[in-house]
Enzyme design. Structure first.
Site, PDB file in Angstrom:
ATOM      1  N   GLY A  21       0.786  -0.995  -0.121  1.00  0.00           N
ATOM      2  CA  GLY A  21       0.123   0.128  -0.008  1.00  0.00           C
ATOM      3  C   GLY A  21       0.998   1.271  -0.321  1.00  0.00           C
ATOM      4  O   GLY A  21       0.421   2.136  -0.756  1.00  0.00           O
ATOM      5  N   ARG A  25       7.197   2.002   1.201  1.00  0.00           N
ATOM      6  CA  ARG A  25       7.524   0.757   1.114  1.00  0.00           C
ATOM      7  C   ARG A  25       7.935   0.021   0.094  1.00  0.00           C
ATOM      8  O   ARG A  25       8.825  -1.104  -0.160  1.00  0.00           O
ATOM      9  CB  ARG A  25       6.526  -0.283   2.030  1.00  0.00           C
ATOM     10  CG  ARG A  25       6.389  -1.709   2.274  1.00  0.00           C
ATOM     11  CD  ARG A  25       5.612  -2.197   3.167  1.00  0.00           C
ATOM     12  NE  ARG A  25       5.711  -1.415   4.736  1.00  0.00           N
ATOM     13  CZ  ARG A  25       4.924  -1.921   5.619  1.00  0.00           C
ATOM     14  NH1 ARG A  25       3.857  -2.799   5.333  1.00  0.00           N
ATOM     15  NH2 ARG A  25       5.154  -1.472   6.898  1.00  0.00           N
ATOM     16  N   ARG A  88      -0.118  -8.394  -4.167  1.00  0.00           N
ATOM     17  CA  ARG A  88      -0.387  -7.589  -3.041  1.00  0.00           C
ATOM     18  C   ARG A  88       0.390  -8.093  -1.921  1.00  0.00           C
ATOM     19  O   ARG A  88       0.290  -9.023  -1.311  1.00  0.00           O
ATOM     20  CB  ARG A  88      -1.849  -7.192  -2.466  1.00  0.00           C
ATOM     21  CG  ARG A  88      -1.776  -6.455  -1.086  1.00  0.00           C
ATOM     22  CD  ARG A  88      -3.073  -5.995  -0.927  1.00  0.00           C
ATOM     23  NE  ARG A  88      -3.572  -5.896   0.264  1.00  0.00           N
ATOM     24  CZ  ARG A  88      -2.960  -5.125   1.313  1.00  0.00           C
ATOM     25  NH1 ARG A  88      -1.994  -4.182   1.035  1.00  0.00           N
ATOM     26  NH2 ARG A  88      -3.219  -5.361   2.644  1.00  0.00           N
ATOM     27  N   SER A  91      -0.005  -5.510   5.346  1.00  0.00           N
ATOM     28  CA  SER A  91      -0.405  -5.943   6.794  1.00  0.00           C
ATOM     29  C   SER A  91      -1.794  -6.149   6.854  1.00  0.00           C
ATOM     30  O   SER A  91      -2.682  -5.631   6.028  1.00  0.00           O
ATOM     31  CB  SER A  91      -0.007  -4.928   7.544  1.00  0.00           C
ATOM     32  OG  SER A  91      -0.541  -3.550   7.491  1.00  0.00           O
ATOM     33  N   MET A 181      -7.709  -3.955   3.523  1.00  0.00           N
ATOM     34  CA  MET A 181      -8.510  -3.126   2.698  1.00  0.00           C
ATOM     35  C   MET A 181      -8.434  -3.422   1.259  1.00  0.00           C
ATOM     36  O   MET A 181      -9.215  -2.337   0.697  1.00  0.00           O
ATOM     37  CB  MET A 181      -8.467  -1.731   3.243  1.00  0.00           C
ATOM     38  CG  MET A 181      -8.577  -1.387   4.986  1.00  0.00           C
ATOM     39  SD  MET A 181      -8.314   0.335   5.104  1.00  0.00           S
ATOM     40  CE  MET A 181      -9.766   1.143   4.601  1.00  0.00           C
ATOM     41  N   ASP A 205      -1.270  -6.477  13.875  1.00  0.00           N
ATOM     42  CA  ASP A 205      -2.075  -6.189  15.020  1.00  0.00           C
ATOM     43  C   ASP A 205      -3.241  -7.001  15.221  1.00  0.00           C
ATOM     44  O   ASP A 205      -3.463  -7.793  14.394  1.00  0.00           O
ATOM     45  CB  ASP A 205      -2.402  -4.736  14.921  1.00  0.00           C
ATOM     46  CG  ASP A 205      -3.392  -4.464  14.098  1.00  0.00           C
ATOM     47  OD1 ASP A 205      -4.762  -4.556  14.344  1.00  0.00           O
ATOM     48  OD2 ASP A 205      -3.068  -4.226  13.052  1.00  0.00           O
TER      49      ASP A 205
END
EC number: 2.4.2.1
Length: 239
Positions: A21, A25, A88, A91, A181, A205
Protein backbone atom coordinates in the site's frame (compact mmCIF):
# COMPACT_ATOMS: atom_id res chain seq x y z
CA UNK A 1 1.90 4.99 -22.98
CA UNK A 2 1.42 7.03 -19.81
CA UNK A 3 -1.98 7.01 -18.08
CA UNK A 4 -3.45 9.72 -15.82
CA UNK A 5 -1.92 7.94 -12.80
CA UNK A 6 1.22 6.21 -14.12
CA UNK A 7 3.86 8.11 -16.11
CA UNK A 8 5.56 5.08 -17.65
CA UNK A 9 5.85 3.53 -21.09
CA UNK A 10 5.06 0.02 -22.30
CA UNK A 11 7.94 -2.21 -21.26
CA UNK A 12 8.83 -0.20 -18.16
CA UNK A 13 6.98 -2.67 -15.91
CA UNK A 14 7.69 -6.38 -15.59
CA UNK A 15 4.87 -8.85 -16.15
CA UNK A 16 4.76 -9.40 -12.36
CA UNK A 17 4.31 -6.50 -9.94
CA UNK A 18 4.55 -6.63 -6.14
CA UNK A 19 2.25 -4.02 -4.61
CA UNK A 20 2.38 -2.75 -1.02
CA UNK A 21 0.00 0.00 0.00
CA UNK A 22 2.74 2.43 1.01
CA UNK A 23 4.86 3.82 -1.85
CA UNK A 24 7.79 4.25 0.54
CA UNK A 25 7.57 0.55 1.30
CA UNK A 26 7.74 -0.08 -2.44
CA UNK A 27 10.95 1.94 -2.45
CA UNK A 28 12.29 -0.14 0.44
CA UNK A 29 11.50 -3.39 -1.36
CA UNK A 30 13.20 -2.21 -4.53
CA UNK A 31 16.32 -1.00 -2.72
CA UNK A 32 16.57 -4.04 -0.43
CA UNK A 33 15.68 -6.97 -2.66
CA UNK A 34 16.15 -5.95 -6.29
CA UNK A 35 19.19 -5.20 -8.43
CA UNK A 36 19.59 -2.75 -11.33
CA UNK A 37 16.65 -0.75 -10.00
CA UNK A 38 15.14 2.20 -11.83
CA UNK A 39 12.16 4.36 -10.97
CA UNK A 40 9.29 3.99 -13.44
CA UNK A 41 6.52 6.00 -11.76
CA UNK A 42 6.21 8.97 -9.43
CA UNK A 43 2.81 10.48 -10.25
CA UNK A 44 1.08 11.65 -7.04
CA UNK A 45 4.03 10.20 -5.12
CA UNK A 46 2.91 6.63 -5.90
CA UNK A 47 6.41 5.33 -6.50
CA UNK A 48 7.05 2.43 -8.84
CA UNK A 49 10.32 0.64 -9.59
CA UNK A 50 11.58 -2.10 -11.87
CA UNK A 51 14.65 -4.23 -11.27
CA UNK A 52 15.75 -7.84 -11.16
CA UNK A 53 15.59 -10.55 -8.50
CA UNK A 54 18.04 -13.39 -9.11
CA UNK A 55 18.09 -12.28 -12.74
CA UNK A 56 14.29 -12.19 -13.08
CA UNK A 57 12.69 -8.84 -14.05
CA UNK A 58 10.21 -7.77 -11.38
CA UNK A 59 8.44 -4.50 -10.61
CA UNK A 60 7.18 -3.08 -7.34
CA UNK A 61 4.74 -0.20 -6.89
CA UNK A 62 2.50 1.23 -4.18
CA UNK A 63 -1.28 1.04 -4.56
CA UNK A 64 -2.49 3.35 -1.80
CA UNK A 65 -5.17 2.63 0.79
CA UNK A 66 -8.52 1.04 0.07
CA UNK A 67 -10.21 -0.64 -2.86
CA UNK A 68 -10.84 2.50 -4.99
CA UNK A 69 -7.15 3.43 -4.98
CA UNK A 70 -5.73 -0.04 -5.59
CA UNK A 71 -8.31 -0.72 -8.30
CA UNK A 72 -7.14 2.26 -10.34
CA UNK A 73 -3.50 1.23 -10.26
CA UNK A 74 -4.04 -2.48 -10.85
CA UNK A 75 -6.43 -1.84 -13.73
CA UNK A 76 -4.00 0.49 -15.50
CA UNK A 77 -1.04 -1.84 -14.92
CA UNK A 78 -2.96 -4.71 -16.50
CA UNK A 79 -4.64 -2.93 -19.42
CA UNK A 80 -2.01 -0.31 -20.30
CA UNK A 81 1.31 -1.88 -19.31
CA UNK A 82 0.86 -5.59 -19.97
CA UNK A 83 1.10 -6.77 -16.37
CA UNK A 84 -0.05 -10.37 -15.97
CA UNK A 85 0.31 -10.99 -12.23
CA UNK A 86 -0.25 -8.76 -9.19
CA UNK A 87 0.98 -9.74 -5.73
CA UNK A 88 -0.29 -7.49 -2.96
CA UNK A 89 2.10 -7.51 -0.01
CA UNK A 90 0.73 -5.76 3.06
CA UNK A 91 -0.40 -5.95 6.65
CA UNK A 92 -3.60 -7.18 8.25
CA UNK A 93 -5.29 -7.33 11.62
CA UNK A 94 -6.20 -10.67 13.23
CA UNK A 95 -9.60 -11.48 14.75
CA UNK A 96 -9.06 -15.13 15.74
CA UNK A 97 -7.23 -16.37 18.83
CA UNK A 98 -5.18 -18.88 16.86
CA UNK A 99 -3.85 -16.21 14.47
CA UNK A 100 -0.91 -14.50 16.11
CA UNK A 101 1.14 -11.37 15.64
CA UNK A 102 3.74 -11.71 12.87
CA UNK A 103 1.92 -14.64 11.22
CA UNK A 104 2.08 -14.63 7.42
CA UNK A 105 -1.36 -14.96 5.83
CA UNK A 106 -1.95 -16.01 2.23
CA UNK A 107 -5.36 -14.76 1.12
CA UNK A 108 -6.96 -17.60 -0.84
CA UNK A 109 -10.24 -15.69 -0.94
CA UNK A 110 -11.38 -12.22 0.10
CA UNK A 111 -14.76 -11.35 1.59
CA UNK A 112 -15.73 -7.69 1.63
CA UNK A 113 -18.30 -5.12 2.72
CA UNK A 114 -17.54 -3.11 -0.42
CA UNK A 115 -19.99 -3.18 -3.32
CA UNK A 116 -17.40 -2.84 -6.09
CA UNK A 117 -17.53 -6.45 -7.21
CA UNK A 118 -21.32 -6.41 -7.20
CA UNK A 119 -21.14 -3.42 -9.54
CA UNK A 120 -18.92 -5.50 -11.83
CA UNK A 121 -21.01 -8.66 -11.52
CA UNK A 122 -24.57 -7.39 -12.22
CA UNK A 123 -25.34 -7.02 -8.48
CA UNK A 124 -24.62 -10.70 -7.77
CA UNK A 125 -22.07 -12.09 -5.31
CA UNK A 126 -18.66 -12.56 -6.91
CA UNK A 127 -16.26 -15.10 -5.40
CA UNK A 128 -13.13 -12.96 -5.10
CA UNK A 129 -10.36 -15.55 -5.09
CA UNK A 130 -6.64 -15.63 -5.73
CA UNK A 131 -5.13 -17.56 -8.61
CA UNK A 132 -4.61 -21.15 -7.46
CA UNK A 133 -1.17 -21.51 -9.03
CA UNK A 134 0.03 -18.35 -7.29
CA UNK A 135 -1.35 -19.59 -3.96
CA UNK A 136 0.39 -22.93 -4.39
CA UNK A 137 3.70 -21.30 -5.30
CA UNK A 138 3.49 -18.97 -2.30
CA UNK A 139 2.81 -21.91 0.03
CA UNK A 140 5.74 -23.84 -1.44
CA UNK A 141 8.02 -20.80 -1.18
CA UNK A 142 7.03 -20.28 2.46
CA UNK A 143 7.81 -23.91 3.28
CA UNK A 144 11.20 -23.67 1.59
CA UNK A 145 11.97 -20.56 3.64
CA UNK A 146 10.84 -22.18 6.88
CA UNK A 147 7.84 -19.88 7.31
CA UNK A 148 4.60 -21.42 8.59
CA UNK A 149 2.16 -19.41 6.48
CA UNK A 150 -1.59 -19.47 7.10
CA UNK A 151 -3.87 -19.96 4.08
CA UNK A 152 -7.55 -19.05 3.93
CA UNK A 153 -10.10 -16.27 3.67
CA UNK A 154 -9.40 -12.66 4.55
CA UNK A 155 -11.75 -9.66 4.76
CA UNK A 156 -11.35 -6.43 2.77
CA UNK A 157 -13.00 -3.62 4.72
CA UNK A 158 -14.08 -0.28 3.28
CA UNK A 159 -13.74 1.44 6.67
CA UNK A 160 -10.58 1.42 8.76
CA UNK A 161 -12.50 2.86 11.72
CA UNK A 162 -15.56 0.62 11.75
CA UNK A 163 -18.78 1.80 13.45
CA UNK A 164 -19.84 -1.84 14.01
CA UNK A 165 -17.24 -3.86 15.97
CA UNK A 166 -19.72 -6.75 16.28
CA UNK A 167 -18.78 -7.65 12.72
CA UNK A 168 -15.52 -9.01 14.11
CA UNK A 169 -17.58 -11.72 15.87
CA UNK A 170 -19.05 -12.74 12.52
CA UNK A 171 -15.61 -12.79 10.91
CA UNK A 172 -14.26 -15.00 13.68
CA UNK A 173 -17.21 -17.39 13.35
CA UNK A 174 -16.57 -17.72 9.62
CA UNK A 175 -12.86 -18.34 10.04
CA UNK A 176 -11.52 -15.09 8.61
CA UNK A 177 -7.74 -15.02 9.08
CA UNK A 178 -7.17 -11.28 8.79
CA UNK A 179 -8.73 -7.92 7.98
CA UNK A 180 -7.23 -5.55 5.41
CA UNK A 181 -8.62 -3.14 2.81
CA UNK A 182 -7.69 -4.14 -0.74
CA UNK A 183 -7.58 -7.83 -1.70
CA UNK A 184 -11.21 -8.26 -2.81
CA UNK A 185 -10.89 -5.28 -5.13
CA UNK A 186 -7.62 -6.49 -6.62
CA UNK A 187 -9.05 -9.98 -7.19
CA UNK A 188 -12.08 -8.44 -8.89
CA UNK A 189 -9.95 -6.29 -11.21
CA UNK A 190 -7.76 -9.26 -12.11
CA UNK A 191 -10.81 -11.36 -12.97
CA UNK A 192 -12.39 -8.59 -15.03
CA UNK A 193 -9.31 -8.00 -17.15
CA UNK A 194 -7.92 -11.52 -17.45
CA UNK A 195 -4.95 -11.25 -15.10
CA UNK A 196 -3.92 -13.20 -11.99
CA UNK A 197 -3.59 -11.93 -8.44
CA UNK A 198 -2.59 -12.93 -4.93
CA UNK A 199 -2.48 -11.22 -1.54
CA UNK A 200 0.11 -12.03 1.12
CA UNK A 201 -0.15 -10.22 4.46
CA UNK A 202 1.64 -10.14 7.77
CA UNK A 203 -0.36 -9.77 10.98
CA UNK A 204 0.69 -6.39 12.36
CA UNK A 205 -1.92 -6.13 15.11
CA UNK A 206 -4.58 -8.20 16.85
CA UNK A 207 -7.99 -6.54 16.84
CA UNK A 208 -9.25 -8.61 19.80
CA UNK A 209 -6.28 -8.35 22.17
CA UNK A 210 -5.06 -4.94 20.97
CA UNK A 211 -1.54 -6.34 20.65
CA UNK A 212 0.66 -4.59 18.12
CA UNK A 213 4.01 -5.38 16.59
CA UNK A 214 6.92 -3.04 17.09
CA UNK A 215 8.50 -1.32 14.12
CA UNK A 216 11.45 -3.73 14.26
CA UNK A 217 9.15 -6.78 14.42
CA UNK A 218 7.09 -5.50 11.50
CA UNK A 219 10.20 -5.06 9.40
CA UNK A 220 11.52 -8.58 10.10
CA UNK A 221 8.22 -10.28 9.33
CA UNK A 222 7.63 -7.98 6.38
CA UNK A 223 10.92 -9.13 4.89
CA UNK A 224 9.83 -12.77 5.26
CA UNK A 225 6.66 -11.97 3.35
CA UNK A 226 8.58 -10.25 0.54
CA UNK A 227 10.95 -13.20 0.22
CA UNK A 228 7.94 -15.52 -0.08
CA UNK A 229 6.44 -13.33 -2.80
CA UNK A 230 9.68 -13.09 -4.76
CA UNK A 231 10.51 -16.78 -4.51
CA UNK A 232 6.95 -17.66 -5.55
CA UNK A 233 7.49 -15.71 -8.77
CA UNK A 234 10.53 -17.85 -9.56
CA UNK A 235 8.53 -21.01 -8.85
CA UNK A 236 5.82 -19.78 -11.20
CA UNK A 237 8.34 -19.39 -14.00
CA UNK A 238 9.08 -23.13 -13.77
CA UNK A 239 5.48 -24.15 -14.46
Amino acid sequence: MATPHINAEMGDFADVVLMPGDPLRAKHIAETFLEDVREVNNVRGMLGFTGTYKGRKISVMGHGMGIPSCSIYTKELITDFGVKKIIRVGSCGAVREDVKLRDVVIGMGACTDSKVNRLRFKDHDFAAIADFGMVRNAVDAAKALGVDARVGNIFSADLFYTPDPSMFDVMEKYGILGVEMEAAGIYGVAAEFGAKALTICTVSDHIRTHEQTTAAERQTTFNDMIKIALESVLLGDKE
